[in-house]
Motif scaffolding. Structure first.
Motif, PDB file in Angstrom:
ATOM      1  N   ALA A  32       0.817  -1.219   0.000  1.00 51.70           N
ATOM      2  CA  ALA A  32       0.000   0.000   0.000  1.00 51.70           C
ATOM      3  C   ALA A  32       0.849   1.267   0.000  1.00 51.70           C
ATOM      4  O   ALA A  32       0.425   2.305  -0.509  1.00 51.70           O
ATOM      5  CB  ALA A  32      -0.938  -0.006   1.206  1.00 51.70           C
ATOM      6  N   ASN A  33       2.053   1.195   0.575  1.00 50.56           N
ATOM      7  CA  ASN A  33       2.932   2.363   0.625  1.00 50.56           C
ATOM      8  C   ASN A  33       4.095   2.258  -0.360  1.00 50.56           C
ATOM      9  O   ASN A  33       5.153   2.849  -0.156  1.00 50.56           O
ATOM     10  CB  ASN A  33       3.473   2.558   2.043  1.00 50.56           C
ATOM     11  N   VAL A  34       3.881   1.482  -1.429  1.00 48.05           N
ATOM     12  CA  VAL A  34       4.924   1.284  -2.446  1.00 48.05           C
ATOM     13  C   VAL A  34       4.436   1.824  -3.786  1.00 48.05           C
ATOM     14  O   VAL A  34       3.293   1.572  -4.186  1.00 48.05           O
ATOM     15  CB  VAL A  34       5.278  -0.208  -2.588  1.00 48.05           C
ATOM     16  N   PHE A  35       5.291   2.564  -4.469  1.00 51.38           N
ATOM     17  CA  PHE A  35       4.959   3.069  -5.806  1.00 51.38           C
ATOM     18  C   PHE A  35       5.239   1.951  -6.811  1.00 51.38           C
ATOM     19  O   PHE A  35       6.163   1.993  -7.602  1.00 51.38           O
ATOM     20  CB  PHE A  35       5.785   4.314  -6.129  1.00 51.38           C
ATOM     21  N   ASN A  36       4.398   0.922  -6.710  1.00 52.20           N
ATOM     22  CA  ASN A  36       4.564  -0.279  -7.517  1.00 52.20           C
ATOM     23  C   ASN A  36       3.786  -0.171  -8.828  1.00 52.20           C
ATOM     24  O   ASN A  36       3.262   0.899  -9.171  1.00 52.20           O
ATOM     25  CB  ASN A  36       4.131  -1.511  -6.719  1.00 52.20           C
ATOM     26  N   SER A 153      13.905  -1.062  -8.357  1.00 50.89           N
ATOM     27  CA  SER A 153      13.453  -1.242  -6.977  1.00 50.89           C
ATOM     28  C   SER A 153      12.489  -0.107  -6.658  1.00 50.89           C
ATOM     29  O   SER A 153      12.872   1.067  -6.689  1.00 50.89           O
ATOM     30  CB  SER A 153      14.643  -1.230  -6.021  1.00 50.89           C
ATOM     31  N   ALA A 154      11.242  -0.426  -6.393  1.00 46.20           N
ATOM     32  CA  ALA A 154      10.187   0.579  -6.288  1.00 46.20           C
ATOM     33  C   ALA A 154      10.386   1.547  -5.124  1.00 46.20           C
ATOM     34  O   ALA A 154      10.834   1.157  -4.042  1.00 46.20           O
ATOM     35  CB  ALA A 154       8.832  -0.106  -6.163  1.00 46.20           C
ATOM     36  N   ALA A 155      10.029   2.812  -5.367  1.00 43.12           N
ATOM     37  CA  ALA A 155      10.038   3.812  -4.300  1.00 43.12           C
ATOM     38  C   ALA A 155       8.940   3.479  -3.298  1.00 43.12           C
ATOM     39  O   ALA A 155       7.953   2.813  -3.626  1.00 43.12           O
ATOM     40  CB  ALA A 155       9.827   5.199  -4.889  1.00 43.12           C
ATOM     41  N   PHE A 156       9.100   3.958  -2.074  1.00 44.10           N
ATOM     42  CA  PHE A 156       8.121   3.657  -1.028  1.00 44.10           C
ATOM     43  C   PHE A 156       8.048   4.810  -0.047  1.00 44.10           C
ATOM     44  O   PHE A 156       8.971   5.637   0.040  1.00 44.10           O
ATOM     45  CB  PHE A 156       8.497   2.368  -0.295  1.00 44.10           C
ATOM     46  N   VAL A 157       6.947   4.893   0.658  1.00 44.74           N
ATOM     47  CA  VAL A 157       6.776   5.905   1.701  1.00 44.74           C
ATOM     48  C   VAL A 157       6.929   5.231   3.050  1.00 44.74           C
ATOM     49  O   VAL A 157       6.241   4.247   3.347  1.00 44.74           O
ATOM     50  CB  VAL A 157       5.397   6.587   1.601  1.00 44.74           C
ATOM     51  N   TYR A 158       7.846   5.760   3.847  1.00 46.21           N
ATOM     52  CA  TYR A 158       8.013   5.263   5.214  1.00 46.21           C
ATOM     53  C   TYR A 158       7.923   6.448   6.154  1.00 46.21           C
ATOM     54  O   TYR A 158       8.698   7.404   6.039  1.00 46.21           O
ATOM     55  CB  TYR A 158       9.338   4.531   5.385  1.00 46.21           C
ATOM     56  N   GLY A 159       6.965   6.404   7.061  1.00 46.66           N
ATOM     57  CA  GLY A 159       6.709   7.567   7.904  1.00 46.66           C
ATOM     58  C   GLY A 159       6.147   8.683   7.053  1.00 46.66           C
ATOM     59  O   GLY A 159       5.129   8.519   6.386  1.00 46.66           O
ATOM     60  N   THR A 160       6.836   9.809   7.017  1.00 50.04           N
ATOM     61  CA  THR A 160       6.409  10.948   6.193  1.00 50.04           C
ATOM     62  C   THR A 160       7.413  11.237   5.078  1.00 50.04           C
ATOM     63  O   THR A 160       7.507  12.357   4.595  1.00 50.04           O
ATOM     64  CB  THR A 160       6.234  12.206   7.066  1.00 50.04           C
ATOM     65  N   LEU A 268       5.517  -5.486  13.387  1.00 48.21           N
ATOM     66  CA  LEU A 268       6.551  -5.536  12.358  1.00 48.21           C
ATOM     67  C   LEU A 268       5.976  -6.031  11.029  1.00 48.21           C
ATOM     68  O   LEU A 268       6.238  -5.445   9.970  1.00 48.21           O
ATOM     69  CB  LEU A 268       7.688  -6.452  12.812  1.00 48.21           C
ATOM     70  N   GLU A 269       5.200  -7.088  11.085  1.00 49.01           N
ATOM     71  CA  GLU A 269       4.652  -7.663   9.854  1.00 49.01           C
ATOM     72  C   GLU A 269       3.688  -6.698   9.172  1.00 49.01           C
ATOM     73  O   GLU A 269       3.620  -6.630   7.944  1.00 49.01           O
ATOM     74  CB  GLU A 269       3.961  -8.991  10.169  1.00 49.01           C
ATOM     75  N   GLN A 270       2.958  -5.930   9.965  1.00 47.80           N
ATOM     76  CA  GLN A 270       2.053  -4.939   9.387  1.00 47.80           C
ATOM     77  C   GLN A 270       2.842  -3.873   8.648  1.00 47.80           C
ATOM     78  O   GLN A 270       2.476  -3.463   7.540  1.00 47.80           O
ATOM     79  CB  GLN A 270       1.196  -4.310  10.497  1.00 47.80           C
ATOM     80  N   GLU A 271       3.934  -3.406   9.256  1.00 48.31           N
ATOM     81  CA  GLU A 271       4.806  -2.427   8.588  1.00 48.31           C
ATOM     82  C   GLU A 271       5.389  -3.024   7.308  1.00 48.31           C
ATOM     83  O   GLU A 271       5.480  -2.350   6.281  1.00 48.31           O
ATOM     84  CB  GLU A 271       5.936  -1.992   9.527  1.00 48.31           C
ATOM     85  N   CYS A 272       5.812  -4.285   7.385  1.00 46.56           N
ATOM     86  CA  CYS A 272       6.389  -4.948   6.216  1.00 46.56           C
ATOM     87  C   CYS A 272       5.375  -5.062   5.080  1.00 46.56           C
ATOM     88  O   CYS A 272       5.711  -4.867   3.906  1.00 46.56           O
ATOM     89  CB  CYS A 272       6.898  -6.341   6.594  1.00 46.56           C
ATOM     90  N   MET A 273       4.139  -5.391   5.417  1.00 50.80           N
ATOM     91  CA  MET A 273       3.100  -5.500   4.389  1.00 50.80           C
ATOM     92  C   MET A 273       2.922  -4.178   3.658  1.00 50.80           C
ATOM     93  O   MET A 273       2.848  -4.128   2.427  1.00 50.80           O
ATOM     94  CB  MET A 273       1.775  -5.926   5.027  1.00 50.80           C
ATOM     95  N   LEU A 274       2.843  -3.092   4.409  1.00 48.05           N
ATOM     96  CA  LEU A 274       2.670  -1.770   3.799  1.00 48.05           C
ATOM     97  C   LEU A 274       3.828  -1.426   2.871  1.00 48.05           C
ATOM     98  O   LEU A 274       3.650  -0.767   1.846  1.00 48.05           O
ATOM     99  CB  LEU A 274       2.541  -0.703   4.891  1.00 48.05           C
ATOM    100  N   LEU A 275       5.036  -1.890   3.237  1.00 46.69           N
ATOM    101  CA  LEU A 275       6.239  -1.586   2.456  1.00 46.69           C
ATOM    102  C   LEU A 275       6.517  -2.623   1.372  1.00 46.69           C
ATOM    103  O   LEU A 275       7.546  -2.557   0.699  1.00 46.69           O
ATOM    104  CB  LEU A 275       7.449  -1.482   3.391  1.00 46.69           C
ATOM    105  N   GLY A 276       5.634  -3.599   1.227  1.00 44.87           N
ATOM    106  CA  GLY A 276       5.789  -4.586   0.158  1.00 44.87           C
ATOM    107  C   GLY A 276       6.837  -5.639   0.437  1.00 44.87           C
ATOM    108  O   GLY A 276       7.295  -6.314  -0.490  1.00 44.87           O
ATOM    109  N   ILE A 277       7.239  -5.795   1.704  1.00 45.01           N
ATOM    110  CA  ILE A 277       8.193  -6.848   2.066  1.00 45.01           C
ATOM    111  C   ILE A 277       7.379  -8.106   2.361  1.00 45.01           C
ATOM    112  O   ILE A 277       6.654  -8.148   3.350  1.00 45.01           O
ATOM    113  CB  ILE A 277       9.038  -6.455   3.295  1.00 45.01           C
ATOM    114  N   HIS A 306      14.962  -5.136   0.352  1.00 46.25           N
ATOM    115  CA  HIS A 306      13.957  -5.433   1.365  1.00 46.25           C
ATOM    116  C   HIS A 306      14.594  -5.896   2.671  1.00 46.25           C
ATOM    117  O   HIS A 306      14.102  -5.569   3.762  1.00 46.25           O
ATOM    118  CB  HIS A 306      12.977  -6.481   0.843  1.00 46.25           C
ATOM    119  N   ASN A 307      15.691  -6.655   2.586  1.00 48.94           N
ATOM    120  CA  ASN A 307      16.344  -7.083   3.820  1.00 48.94           C
ATOM    121  C   ASN A 307      16.986  -5.903   4.540  1.00 48.94           C
ATOM    122  O   ASN A 307      16.903  -5.793   5.769  1.00 48.94           O
ATOM    123  CB  ASN A 307      17.390  -8.160   3.548  1.00 48.94           C
TER     124      ASN A 307
END
Length: 727
Positions: A32-36, A153-160, A268-277, A306-307
């Protein structure tokens, strides 16, 4: 109990799991937070979308006007996700990630402002490069270094912040990061593997290296960790007596996950899902308070990103849950350390895993081709692979009866070993119709059936075949996967390139058919690489002797292992495959030697500080208590007091001896450190390895003995039993 220990343990007892509310199905959260691709289709014009896709899959350049369109759309998307800043997210040669945040905000005439982000800001930035390790590539006064957008490697939003994955290069063009050489290695394996795959399927146009890492880690309560200077400064405990209960009951492994840890994992897993990990697996590991998570396989460049991102996210999420996450390969003595198994394979754009057998003899011959070439590549470059996983922290783990030894070997299982043994005896030259039939049906044709029941595993093997992939088990948990993946993909690419040359010669000059030529070359490769194959116990002393007979290296320390990086053969390999220049190879070698030296230096200074400022004063304080006790006994019993004070007197003497040994060895360690600090490069690393590091175990021995003698009420440091069994 000391005030520090008491307050820390009291704080732990008051901890409660953080309530984490589910934000929806995992599938709905993912990316959801990835410019995929999905986001691009929504925000980009057709031309911009097509241009980005061509850059990703064909390596074509993006026109400046198109870059402006992409930047504007990316900005709008990021702002819709709450972003106020953007950064070029890169991986310098520190092993960590780096970022410099800039606001979208720009002022315009009339005292007004706008959100601005154009193609130039997307494609390239100029962060100050002066403070990053460069290994002599550039002078300190030359601060220029450039980050360049990596659209694969897709851009992503983390925090703001909108994070844009980039490479990091010097003003003169040399790579100053881990990503640039990896991308070159992946291009090399793509070209070489595609050329070979076309022997079996003309429709193959691209081959991707895939990676599935397994991240092991420890969770320690933040209050307990903060009371240990060694954990805070070095990531591991430099002293501490083993608790009565460790991992010997095997009751933690795959056990029920504690509630507070589960809360951390969910967050952690919720954050990872948003970031496409795509994290999928979680479980307790072998040691107390040790855990593991693993994702679904991805293209190697994305998996590496991702790692690296995951490790950043874990640090931040763990703080929310009052934990400190430890990635050090050996944070505690006497129990298992942590690794990061790298599961590697090759897949085609036609959807075929080249390291997985198929339903036809031709598909199985394809499997054998890539399987045997990989083994041959590892055999010819085993020292280089060992160098790729070398570090001061990983030296503690390799060969410690919990991880593979420093000797690189390949495990393939008894069934596949039998197949290779049979292929080794294939007739050289042209094959008779009967021989072809026997080969294809009775040997090659049976491979899928063999692998179906091939459940053999060998935890002691550094490089093991596990059904449809090779698992490089020796990578350390603190490592950036880019290093070993760059090396592995480069050397396999070189091997496949040589293989194709040899096969083509047999087809063109010896008039052999394609499958005959392939069998002939594989036969020779199987013979040439037999020395690297080992099915037994990698921990045994017998294997060390056998490995030496086979001509395999056993580089147990990082300074020794790293020498392979700058051998003529290694430099020639990287230059030929256009992965790194001689300057870039030598720079990395210098940086890794310096990092080794500095890490041991920090540990040495930290250990000396704890021994002298924590352990010795506490020992003296307790000794004074014992002395007062003896004086009291003498007042009561007079000249016969020694009979009643035997144990106390013995304890006083033992404490004195331990104090003297600690002080003496710390002084000697400091003297050796002063000498080593006058050296540099290989000499400095060797000195820290052979002259300074050996004092660590000696000093620790006496400190740990004192821990078991001194009143628990006085001991200033959080103990192993408190760190490892506080959930």
């Amino acid at each position: 109990m000391s005030k520090i220990r008491f307050n820390a343990l009291k704080e732990v007892l008051n901890r409660k799991p953080l309530e984490i509310k589910a934000a929806g199905k995992r599938s709905e959260l993912f990316g959801a937070n990835v410019f995929n691709e999905y986001a691009m289709r929504q925000y980009l014009t057709k031309d911009a979308y097509r241009s980005v896709q061509d850059a990703i899959f064909k390596g074509s350049k993006i026109d400046r006007k198109i870059a402006d369109q992409v930047a504007a759309s990316m900005k709008d998307w990021a702002i819709s996700k709450g972003a106020t800043h953007y950064t070029h997210w890169f991986q310098p040669l520190t092993g960590a990630t780096a970022e410099k945040h800039d606001a979208f905000f720009e002022t315009i005439e009339g005292g007004r402002s706008v959100e601005k982000f154009d193609g130039g800001q997307l494609v390239q930035q100029e962060p100050d490069a002066s403070s990053f390790p460069n290994g002599g590539i550039r002078n300190t006064f030359e601060a220029r270094g450039y980050t360049a957008w990596d659209p694969t490697s897709a851009a992503f939003v983390y925090g703001t912040t909108l994070c844009i994955p980039t490479v990091f290069v010097a003003y003169t063009g040399e790579a100053l990061d881990n990503k640039a050489p990896l991308l070159r290695a992946l291009q090399a394996i793509d070209h070489a593997a595609t050329a070979v795959a076309k022997y079996f399927d003309k429709n193959v146009a691209k081959v991707n290296a895939t990676l599935g890492w397994e991240q092991e880690y420890f969770l320690i309560d933040s209050a307990l960790a903060a009371s240990r200077p060694d954990i805070m400064l070095t990531g591991r405990t430099l002293l501490g007596h083993s608790p009565a209960k460790g991992q010997q009951l095997d009751d933690h492994y795959f056990g029920s996950i504690p509630d507070r840890v589960m809360s951390f994992m969910r967050d952690l897993e919720q954050e990872c899902m948003l970031l496409g990990i795509p994290v999928k697996t979680r479980h307790n590991e072998v040691a107390p308070n040790q855990f593991e998570l693993a994702p679904i396989f991805e293209e190697a460049n994305l998996a590496v990103d991702h790692n690296s991102l995951l490790m950043d996210v874990m640090e931040k999420v763990s703080k929310r849950h009052n934990y400190k996450v430890l990635f050090h390969e050996k944070p505690f003595a006497g129990i298992n350390g942590s690794g990061k198994h790298n599961n590697w394979s090759l897949s085609t754009d036609t959807g075929v895993n080249l390291l997985s057998p198929g339903k036809t003899p031709m598909k199985n011959l394809q499997f054998l081709t890539f399987f045997v070439n990989t083994i041959k590549a590892v055999c010819d470059n085993e020292e280089l692979i060992r160098a790729s996983i070398a570090s001061a922290s990983n030296d503690h783990r390799l060969g410690a009866n919990e991880a593979p030894p420093a000797i690189i070997s390949v495990f393939i299982g008894s069934q596949l070993s039998s197949v290779l043994d049979e292929l080794e005896n294939v007739t050289k030259g042209k094959l008779s119709p009967e021989e072809k039939t026997d080969l294809k049906l009775n040997i090659v044709g049976k491979i899928p059936e063999i692998l179906l029941d091939n459940t053999d595993r060998n935890r002691t093997s550094p490089f093991a075949f596990t059904g449809n992939k090779f698992e490089l088990r020796a990578v350390g948990s603190w490592s950036n996967c880019a290093g070993p993946m760059t090396v592995l993909n480069t050397l396999v690419a070189k091997q496949l390139k040589e293989f194709k040359k040899e096969v083509d010669v047999l087809i063109e000059k010896k008039n052999l058919k394609k499958d005959e030529a392939v069998f002939n070359i594989l036969r020779e490769y199987i013979k040439a690489s037999k020395r690297i194959r080992f099915e037994g116990d990698g921990y045994g002393e017998a294997w060390q002797k056998e490995a030496k007979k086979r001509g395999l290296s056993n580089n147990k320390t990082t300074p020794k292992a790293l020498k392979a990086q700058v051998s003529k053969e290694a430099i020639s390999l990287f230059e030929e495959m256009d992965v790194m220049s001689k300057v870039e190879v030598e720079a990395r070698h210098e940086i890794e030697l310096d990092e080794y030296t500095l890490r041991i230096q920090i540990e040495s200074r930290t250990l000396g500080d704890i021994a002298r400022n924590h352990v010795i004063p506490t020992a003296i304080r307790y000794q004074n208590t014992l002395i007062e006790n003896v004086k009291g006994l003498k007042e009561i019993f007079g000249n016969n007091f020694e009979k009643q004070a035997t144990e106390q007197l013995d304890l006083i003497e033992k404490i004195s001896n331990h104090i003297a040994e600690i002080n003496s060895k710390v002084n000697k360690m400091i003297d050796e450190r002063k000498k080593a600090n006058k050296l540099n490069g290989q000499k400095a690393a060797d000195a820290y390895c052979t002259k300074i590091k050996p004092y660590f175990s000696d000093i620790r021995y006496h400190c740990d003995k004192l821990e078991m003698m001194i009143d628990d009420e006085l001991w200033p440091l959080i103990k192993y039993r408190e760190m490892l069994f506080s959930k």
